[in-house]
Design an enzyme around this catalytic site. Sequence first.
Site, PDB file in Angstrom:
ATOM      1  N   HIS A 136       0.761  -1.263  -0.436  1.00 29.87           N
ATOM      2  CA  HIS A 136       0.385  -0.068   0.331  1.00 29.87           C
ATOM      3  C   HIS A 136       0.775   1.196   0.154  1.00 29.87           C
ATOM      4  O   HIS A 136       0.700   2.442   0.016  1.00 29.87           O
ATOM      5  CB  HIS A 136      -0.820  -0.072   0.831  1.00 29.87           C
ATOM      6  CG  HIS A 136      -0.253   0.229   2.439  1.00 29.87           C
ATOM      7  ND1 HIS A 136      -0.166  -0.597   3.492  1.00 29.87           N
ATOM      8  CD2 HIS A 136      -0.295   1.428   3.225  1.00 29.87           C
ATOM      9  CE1 HIS A 136       0.293  -0.580   4.927  1.00 29.87           C
ATOM     10  NE2 HIS A 136       0.641   1.071   5.165  1.00 29.87           N
ATOM     11  N   ASP A 167       0.019  -8.047   1.273  1.00 27.35           N
ATOM     12  CA  ASP A 167       0.989  -6.273   1.208  1.00 27.35           C
ATOM     13  C   ASP A 167       1.950  -6.078   1.612  1.00 27.35           C
ATOM     14  O   ASP A 167       2.898  -5.599   2.670  1.00 27.35           O
ATOM     15  CB  ASP A 167       0.219  -5.310   3.035  1.00 27.35           C
ATOM     16  CG  ASP A 167       0.328  -3.768   2.845  1.00 27.35           C
ATOM     17  OD1 ASP A 167       0.685  -3.485   1.713  1.00 27.35           O
ATOM     18  OD2 ASP A 167      -0.041  -3.256   4.033  1.00 27.35           O
ATOM     19  N   GLY A 239       3.058   6.806   8.459  1.00 27.01           N
ATOM     20  CA  GLY A 239       4.736   6.812   7.051  1.00 27.01           C
ATOM     21  C   GLY A 239       5.595   5.641   7.924  1.00 27.01           C
ATOM     22  O   GLY A 239       6.572   5.837   7.334  1.00 27.01           O
ATOM     23  N   ASN A 240       5.465   4.897   9.063  1.00 29.73           N
ATOM     24  CA  ASN A 240       5.677   3.559   9.676  1.00 29.73           C
ATOM     25  C   ASN A 240       6.227   2.832   8.100  1.00 29.73           C
ATOM     26  O   ASN A 240       6.457   1.495   9.068  1.00 29.73           O
ATOM     27  CB  ASN A 240       5.692   3.383  11.134  1.00 29.73           C
ATOM     28  CG  ASN A 240       6.555   4.460  11.938  1.00 29.73           C
ATOM     29  OD1 ASN A 240       6.325   5.477  12.673  1.00 29.73           O
ATOM     30  ND2 ASN A 240       7.979   4.093  11.367  1.00 29.73           N
ATOM     31  N   SER A 241       4.589   2.346   7.949  1.00 27.44           N
ATOM     32  CA  SER A 241       4.766   1.804   7.029  1.00 27.44           C
ATOM     33  C   SER A 241       5.811   1.034   6.005  1.00 27.44           C
ATOM     34  O   SER A 241       6.331   2.298   5.673  1.00 27.44           O
ATOM     35  CB  SER A 241       3.191   1.631   5.755  1.00 27.44           C
ATOM     36  OG  SER A 241       1.715   2.169   6.745  1.00 27.44           O
ATOM     37  N   VAL A 298      -7.926 -29.293   0.738  1.00 30.29           N
ATOM     38  CA  VAL A 298      -8.989 -29.524   2.314  1.00 30.29           C
ATOM     39  C   VAL A 298      -9.510 -28.185   2.607  1.00 30.29           C
ATOM     40  O   VAL A 298      -8.720 -27.453   2.937  1.00 30.29           O
ATOM     41  CB  VAL A 298      -8.428 -29.873   2.796  1.00 30.29           C
ATOM     42  CG1 VAL A 298      -7.941 -31.432   2.677  1.00 30.29           C
ATOM     43  CG2 VAL A 298      -6.855 -29.518   3.534  1.00 30.29           C
TER      44      VAL A 298
END
Length: 496
Positions: A136, A167, A239-241, A298
């Site tokens: 993202h 992500d 902003g830490n992403s 399964v």
Amino acid sequence: MKLRTLRSASLTLLASVALLAAAPFALRAQEKAKSKTPERPPLVLKSDAKAVNREAADRVSYSAVVKKTAPSVVNVFSSKKVRAQREMSPFFNDPQFRRYFGVPEQDDRGGRGPTQEGQGSGVIISTDGYILTNNHVVEDADEVEVAFGEPRREFKATIVGRDPKADIAVIKIDATGLTAATLGDSDQLEVGDVVLAIGNPFGVGQSVSSGIVSALSRGAMRLTTYEDFIQTDAAINPGNSGGALLDSDGRLIGINTAILSRSGGFNGVGFAIPINQARAIAEQLVKTGRVDRAYLGVQTQPLDAELSKMFDVTQGALVVEVQADTPAEKAGLKNGDIITKIDGTAIRDQRHLQLMVTRLTPGVEAAVEYLREGKPKTVKVKLASLPGQGGAVAGVGGNDIGVLNGVGVADIDASTRSELNLPRRIEGAIITAVEPDSASARAGLREGDIILELDRKAVRNSDEAVKLSEEIKGPKVLVRLWRAGVIRFLVVDETK
């Protein structure tokens, strides 16, 4: 009382979390191994799988760890042109409706709007410029830039590949001799372990926060398809992403991804993707530009208290259905079996089984341990490719050729037929993504459409759709498609 909302730790996604949308930049088959991206050499990574020393005395300072690891964490800046258009009823997405009511084509209702900018963080994982970040952070970006170091160094970056379902994204800069992070083993983490978060919160510059592992294997957050989050109280802010979550020895054990927040600010509940999961995805993205997940075949259910007592087990995944003509059926698994281990890793529950299988590569033989009528058994299962995969998207910067650039397709599987109530007689390729600013979107192609023909030539699967899209010279192509029980024709003009 208003329910808490999950908000992503990225400046561009604070208003709403949208981590699942894929935006390919050329028609590509997303289930088959059909990519225009040439296979690259494998990633060369530094790793250290030793467990941390949990008996060591508390440290007064982590400055030495930070000095060693901070150079591998970078700032990531993305930008995209936003199409400006007036709000209209969804009915007018259909060209036939627009023509009937005299509404101008979408190109006439709006053009290129302002530039939307975002920023996040990333982690250098190889000395030759591969960087791990969140999908993202760079999704839909027209341009990506990376900055780091003192004095500050800036680079243009290319998107190597993205996996919206987890992500994760890999980007690359043209540089060598970089300081790469050392990867730890996230499977060895324990609740209470000290962790450090490094990133670029609010765009103020590189910052470090500390905390502990609050919980492991968090899921059901509805942020991504494959969730196995590390929960931490180390401060993670917008902003830490894409930034680093480190253990007390400075090894990368997670990629910071999201926070649970009412306000968009940090409230002590942050989530990171385990590095073992991120590493497996990154290695595939670098090698082929896509992710091909494995498949057992399964259907399982969790073990509640009554079932645990009945089967005399405390954890595992209870098989309720073995699907026909799958690796599980061929290996002899049966309804009522309880899968307890995959390749020696204990299976906690239904979700953990899915995560462990999809982390593996199709074609490998996995050792499946299970209980049948209380007796332990082991079988080798050659895993297949997960049907209907459409989540991994090759990167920006490829040369779009042919027609239907900006459209992603996949094969039609049984679940798709059931979901769309698709008649048996209908064969083709299902559209899994349409880039919003593409000629195909302007012509009215949508996700969920089934491509039946291209320029009057039959399409039976995604491979044929990709092949024909590359062979047709264009710039116009006649598309015959199925949508909601109706077959129609559309013309896509790549010059518009």
